[in-house]
Design a protein around this motif. Structure first.
Motif, mmCIF file in Angstrom:
data_model
loop_
_atom_site.group_PDB
_atom_site.id
_atom_site.type_symbol
_atom_site.label_atom_id
_atom_site.label_comp_id
_atom_site.label_asym_id
_atom_site.label_seq_id
_atom_site.Cartn_x
_atom_site.Cartn_y
_atom_site.Cartn_z
ATOM 1 N N ILE A 73 0.889 -1.246 0.017
ATOM 2 C CA ILE A 73 0.104 0.008 -0.096
ATOM 3 C C ILE A 73 1.014 1.265 -0.042
ATOM 4 O O ILE A 73 0.516 2.268 -0.891
ATOM 5 N N LYS A 74 1.956 1.020 0.873
ATOM 6 C CA LYS A 74 2.740 2.518 0.845
ATOM 7 C C LYS A 74 3.386 2.749 -0.397
ATOM 8 O O LYS A 74 3.508 3.763 -0.912
ATOM 9 N N ALA A 75 3.989 1.655 -0.988
ATOM 10 C CA ALA A 75 4.791 1.705 -2.347
ATOM 11 C C ALA A 75 3.844 2.267 -3.456
ATOM 12 O O ALA A 75 4.375 3.072 -4.138
ATOM 13 N N VAL A 76 2.668 1.755 -3.361
ATOM 14 C CA VAL A 76 1.802 2.127 -4.524
ATOM 15 C C VAL A 76 1.364 3.596 -4.210
ATOM 16 O O VAL A 76 1.037 4.313 -5.192
ATOM 17 N N LYS A 77 0.747 3.738 -2.935
ATOM 18 C CA LYS A 77 0.639 5.280 -2.796
ATOM 19 C C LYS A 77 1.535 6.295 -2.985
ATOM 20 O O LYS A 77 1.556 7.341 -3.582
ATOM 21 N N ASP A 78 2.817 5.949 -2.710
ATOM 22 C CA ASP A 78 4.258 6.824 -2.785
ATOM 23 C C ASP A 78 4.241 7.023 -4.326
ATOM 24 O O ASP A 78 4.488 8.209 -4.827
ATOM 25 N N ILE A 79 3.910 6.262 -5.189
ATOM 26 C CA ILE A 79 3.986 6.295 -6.609
ATOM 27 C C ILE A 79 2.955 7.127 -7.210
ATOM 28 O O ILE A 79 3.183 8.288 -8.080
ATOM 29 N N PHE A 80 1.691 6.908 -6.712
ATOM 30 C CA PHE A 80 0.755 7.600 -7.273
ATOM 31 C C PHE A 80 0.283 8.965 -6.645
ATOM 32 O O PHE A 80 -0.384 9.715 -7.258
ATOM 33 N N ASP A 81 1.336 9.298 -5.583
ATOM 34 C CA ASP A 81 1.063 10.532 -4.828
ATOM 35 C C ASP A 81 1.276 11.836 -5.976
ATOM 36 O O ASP A 81 0.950 12.887 -5.784
ATOM 37 N N VAL A 82 2.324 11.629 -6.961
ATOM 38 C CA VAL A 82 2.809 12.714 -7.645
ATOM 39 C C VAL A 82 2.009 12.472 -8.995
ATOM 40 O O VAL A 82 2.306 13.154 -10.049
#
Length: 236
Positions: free
Chosen positions: A108-117
């Motif tokens: 979840i953290k990895a995916v959200k970090d990618i889509f945050d930008v």
């Protein structure tokens, strides 16, 4: 816009569905099941997905791309490329394997970090696989519900092996992305319900059987006996 133009426009629409999660959680089998290939990939000792595998399907006039991301890709620099342009991200865990569920926090953290930008945000969902092994469940339902609520995830549970909820989960998510109404839940459950209804309708109530003396009241029995006795007297 004419019907032909609308159909052509619909066919040009692509929906990318990316499945992520730990190795052996059943991502490849879910893709196989949804494509109608039976939900079984390889056999005993089969090597899982390497990198990411993309396959095609279609629903409601829209072309689908199913991207099955290898469990080892979590800490890979390629994860961003695998997730690129995803409309739907499904986090898959094995409900008989607690570690596969606990590792979803990292996913979840990895995916959200990618889509945050990214300006485009995917619809995200949680899928607990291997419900056919419910008797071996290692992940508490309350933990799953809490996790889904905290991360605003659509929550599904099913089985790639039996097909339970696979089509329903994919179809509902795709329909939401396309802004369409999802069809009613699929055949396995409807079939069972139909069988039950048919049995209830085709089985006549006992009261409709005049020959069944067990349901005849004493009062009714006396009337029949009197009537039979009167008939005998008249004949004599």
């Amino acid at each position: 816009m004419s019907d032909t133009e609308e159909e052509e426009e619909s066919l040009r629409k692509f929906v990318k569905i990316t499945l992520v999660g730990e190795p052996a959680s059943g991502k490849s089998c879910l893709c196989s099941r949804y494509r109608g290939d039976g939900g079984v990939v390889g056999g005993a000792g089969a090597v899982g997905t390497q990198g990411a595998e993309v396959s095609a399907a279609q629903w409601g006039g829209a072309a689908l791309r199913l991207c099955d991301v290898a469990g080892a890709a979590l800490h890979s620099d390629m994860l961003r490329n695998y997730l690129y342009d995803s409309d739907i991200v499904i986090f898959v865990y094995d409900l008989t394997n607690l570690q596969s569920f606990e590792k979803l926090t990292d996913w979840i953290k990895a995916v959200k970090d990618i889509f945050d930008v990214e300006s485009k945000k995917p619809l995200m969902a949680l899928f607990g696989n291997k419900s056919d092994l419910e008797h071996q469940r290692a992940v508490r339902l309350s933990c799953v519900q809490k996790f889904a609520s905290e991360h605003l995830l659509e929550n599904f549970k099913g089985s790639a092996r039996s097909g339970e909820m696979v089509n329903t989960a994919f179809t509902n998510l795709i329909a939401r992305v396309l802004g369409k109404k999802a069809p009613l839940e699929g055949a396995p459950y409807k079939k069972n319900q139909d069988n039950q209804v048919t049995d209830q309708i085709s089985t006549p109530p006992l009261m409709q059987d005049p020959a069944n003396s067990l349901i005849m009241s004493r009062k009714m029995l006396r009337k029949v006996q009197r009537k039979a006795s009167s008939s005998v007297c008249r004949i004599q």
